[in-house]
Enzyme design. Structure first.
Site, PDB file in Angstrom:
ATOM      1  N   ASP A  34      -5.126   5.340  -9.417  1.00 13.80           N
ATOM      2  CA  ASP A  34      -4.556   6.693  -9.303  1.00 13.80           C
ATOM      3  C   ASP A  34      -3.871   7.138 -10.586  1.00 13.80           C
ATOM      4  OD1 ASP A  34      -2.515   4.692  -8.821  1.00 13.80           O
ATOM      5  OD2 ASP A  34      -1.214   6.298  -8.076  1.00 13.80           O
TER       6      ASP A  34
ATOM      7  N   ASP B 114      -1.392  -2.420 -17.474  1.00 15.00           N
ATOM      8  CA  ASP B 114      -0.853  -1.096 -17.143  1.00 15.00           C
ATOM      9  C   ASP B 114       0.274  -0.719 -18.097  1.00 15.00           C
ATOM     10  OD1 ASP B 114      -0.443   1.257 -15.757  1.00 15.00           O
ATOM     11  OD2 ASP B 114       0.778   0.331 -14.186  1.00 15.00           O
TER      12      ASP B 114
ATOM     13  N   GLU C 234      -0.464   3.336  -7.129  1.00 14.36           N
ATOM     14  CA  GLU C 234       0.642   2.705  -7.870  1.00 14.36           C
ATOM     15  C   GLU C 234       1.710   3.729  -8.220  1.00 14.36           C
ATOM     16  OE1 GLU C 234       2.969   1.327 -11.418  1.00 14.36           O
ATOM     17  OE2 GLU C 234       1.740   3.123 -11.212  1.00 14.36           O
ATOM     18  N   GLU C 235       1.267   4.927  -8.592  1.00 14.55           N
ATOM     19  CA  GLU C 235       2.211   5.933  -9.107  1.00 14.55           C
ATOM     20  C   GLU C 235       3.182   6.429  -8.047  1.00 14.55           C
ATOM     21  OE1 GLU C 235       2.615   6.535 -12.113  1.00 14.55           O
ATOM     22  OE2 GLU C 235       0.756   6.158 -13.193  1.00 14.55           O
TER      23      GLU C 235
ATOM     24  N   ASP D  72      -3.135   6.072 -18.241  1.00  8.42           N
ATOM     25  CA  ASP D  72      -2.353   5.346 -17.229  1.00  8.42           C
ATOM     26  C   ASP D  72      -3.030   5.584 -15.888  1.00  8.42           C
ATOM     27  OD1 ASP D  72      -0.470   4.257 -15.577  1.00  8.42           O
ATOM     28  OD2 ASP D  72       1.078   5.746 -16.010  1.00  8.42           O
TER      29      ASP D  72
ATOM     30  N   HIS E 196       1.753  10.515 -18.202  1.00 11.00           N
ATOM     31  CA  HIS E 196       2.114  11.493 -17.151  1.00 11.00           C
ATOM     32  C   HIS E 196       2.222  12.937 -17.632  1.00 11.00           C
ATOM     33  CE1 HIS E 196       4.064   8.053 -14.539  1.00 11.00           C
ATOM     34  NE2 HIS E 196       2.877   7.737 -15.037  1.00 11.00           N
TER      35      HIS E 196
ATOM     36  N   HIS F 279      -4.547   0.053 -11.870  1.00  9.24           N
ATOM     37  CA  HIS F 279      -4.518   1.029 -10.773  1.00  9.24           C
ATOM     38  C   HIS F 279      -5.415   2.233 -11.016  1.00  9.24           C
ATOM     39  CE1 HIS F 279      -1.532   3.954 -12.507  1.00  9.24           C
ATOM     40  NE2 HIS F 279      -0.983   2.887 -13.045  1.00  9.24           N
TER      41      HIS F 279
HETATM   42 ZN   LIG Z   1       0.424   2.918 -14.614  1.00 12.29          ZN
END
Ligand SMILES: [Zn+2]
Length: 421
Positions: free
Chosen positions: A94, A210, A187-188, A153, A392, A92
């Site tokens: 984003d 991922d 995705e997030e 990520d 994150h 992904h």
């Molecule tokens: Zn991810």
């Protein structure tokens, strides 16, 4: 098959690190509050760059001549095979809304010595707290400067896939099925599967890169339901309420108190599921409680819905004038429910990781992924490590060795499918 097990070879022969560093510099944060797809226009910038990189690698499009990004920000490309069959590789674009991705300035710490890494802005990554770091002595470690998240990520997943494509293009004798690639937005915020061009992609199986640290494989996610309980009381002026008022809030309190504390997110881990009240709104006349229900075992999850119904029935019995309505709706299902019917998928993924010289670390995800939705939509899609740690937030980091190991595992996986035909 030629087993790829030497990350140094990948680091020397491909541009995985250079690509990763260029991807993280682009801000691709998604936005839950947005109604558009992709949720933020800035994701399109990386999408365009990836389509151009796939084109210059010599890949073709899926159903068109060249790799391209569709109107929803999904980048598609194809590397034709020299063996029958087709597999998909996904990652992904984003990054998480929880922490800023504006102005990411990656720092490369060459030959990590084993001590705490001072990232900046007071952020320290300490190997005594982050066990993965202790395994990376001698590696080049990429961190943030403390002001942003890193975006490993899932830009490490994109870079790992691109590195594998570089090798496959350079070595056409490696036996491979047709490989289709999809880099998706959002995705997030749980929307990566929403506009996934599944029919066009048309792969019987796919893998998301991922996951986290080396060896991680995810074949299981939670099964998830959402529950809404609406309580309707009897509203009367409190001065003359005796014997007449039924306060919805009072019964909301009783209901919440009757949930088993031992089955809450704060008291569970591993394979245990939970009841989790997430929101309550309303007044004495009527109120609404929202909960999420989670379990790895879908049958146990459904039982949670029935247990909630029993708690509601107890309230009705206690106060017949109280209106109690429960609505349970499905959110997503454990991908294991489908993957268990495709045992070869899990077996080949584990073999690919072992062939890279790594012990597979099978970890159930206490959440959902794009893969759990794609699996339910008919394309089994387990998840494979891409190397990042501390997702994150500003303490996010990755070892370039582990990033290259992800490329090794992907290369082995593609070849295993090539042999299988
Ligand atoms: Zn991810």
């Amino acid at each position: 098959m030629r087993a790829f097990a030497d990350p140094t070879e990948i680091l020397l022969r491909t541009k995985v690190v250079e690509r990763f560093l260029s991807y993280v510099r682009l801000d691709t944060q998604s936005d839950e509050a947005s109604a558009t797809c992709p949720s933020t226009a800035k994701q399109l910038e990386l999408g365009r760059q990836l389509a151009a990189e796939l084109t210059s690698l010599g890949l073709s499009g899926v159903g068109e001549a060249s790799p391209s990004m569709d109107a929803n920000g999904y980048v598609l490309a194809e590397l034709s095979g020299n063996a029958p069959g087709r597999i998909g590789l996904c990652a992904h674009i984003d990054t998480a809304p929880q922490f800023t991705g504006t102005g990411v300035s990656p720092r490369v710490h060459e030959r990590y010595g084993g001590g705490p890494i001072e990232v900046g802005e007071g952020i320290v990554i300490d190997p005594t707290e982050t066990a993965e770091l202790a395994e990376c002595v001698g590696d080049a470690i990429i961190t943030t400067d403390g002001r942003t998240l890193l975006g490993a990520d899932d830009k490490s997943g994109i870079a790992a896939i691109m590195g594998a494509l570089e090798i496959l293009v350079a070595e056409p004798s490696l036996r491979r099925p047709t490989v289709r690639v999809c880099f998706n937005p959002d995705e997030e915020i749980g929307r990566g599967a929403n506009r996934f061009p599944l029919e066009r992609f048309d792969c019987p199986v796919a893998f998301t890169a991922d996951g986290g640290f080396t060896g991680e494989i995810n074949l299981e996610t939670f099964s998830a339901d959402k529950a809404v309980i609406t309580l309707t009381g009897v509203s009367v002026h409190p001065g003359t309420a005796k014997g007449k008022m039924v306060n919805a809030l009072t019964y909301a309190g009783k209901l919440l108190a009757s949930l088993p504390m031992a089955e809450s997110p704060e008291c569970t881990e591993g394979r245990d599921g939970f009841f989790h009240p997430v929101n309550i709104s309303g007044d004495a006349a009527a109120c609404r409680i929202q909960l999420i229900l989670r379990d790895f075992d879908t049958a146990v999850l459904k039982e949670r819905g029935r247990r909630l119904e029993a708690l509601c029935a107890a309230l009705r019995a206690e106060e017949p004038r109280l209106g109690v309505r429960l609505e349970v709706t499905e959110q997503y299902r454990n991908m294991h429910d489908v993957l268990s019917g495709h045992p070869e998928t899990a077996a080949l993924l584990e073999r690919a990781v072992r062939a890279a010289g790594i012990a597979p670390n099978l970890k159930p995800i206490r959440g959902g992924t794009d893969g759990s939705r794609l699996t339910a939509m008919g394309m089994p899609t387990p998840n494979l490590f891409a190397g990042g740690v501390n997702f994150h937030g500003p303490a996010e980091w990755i070892s370039t060795r582990v990033l290259a190991q992800s490329t090794c595992a992907i290369l082995n996986l593609v070849q295993l499918y090539g042999e299988r035909g």
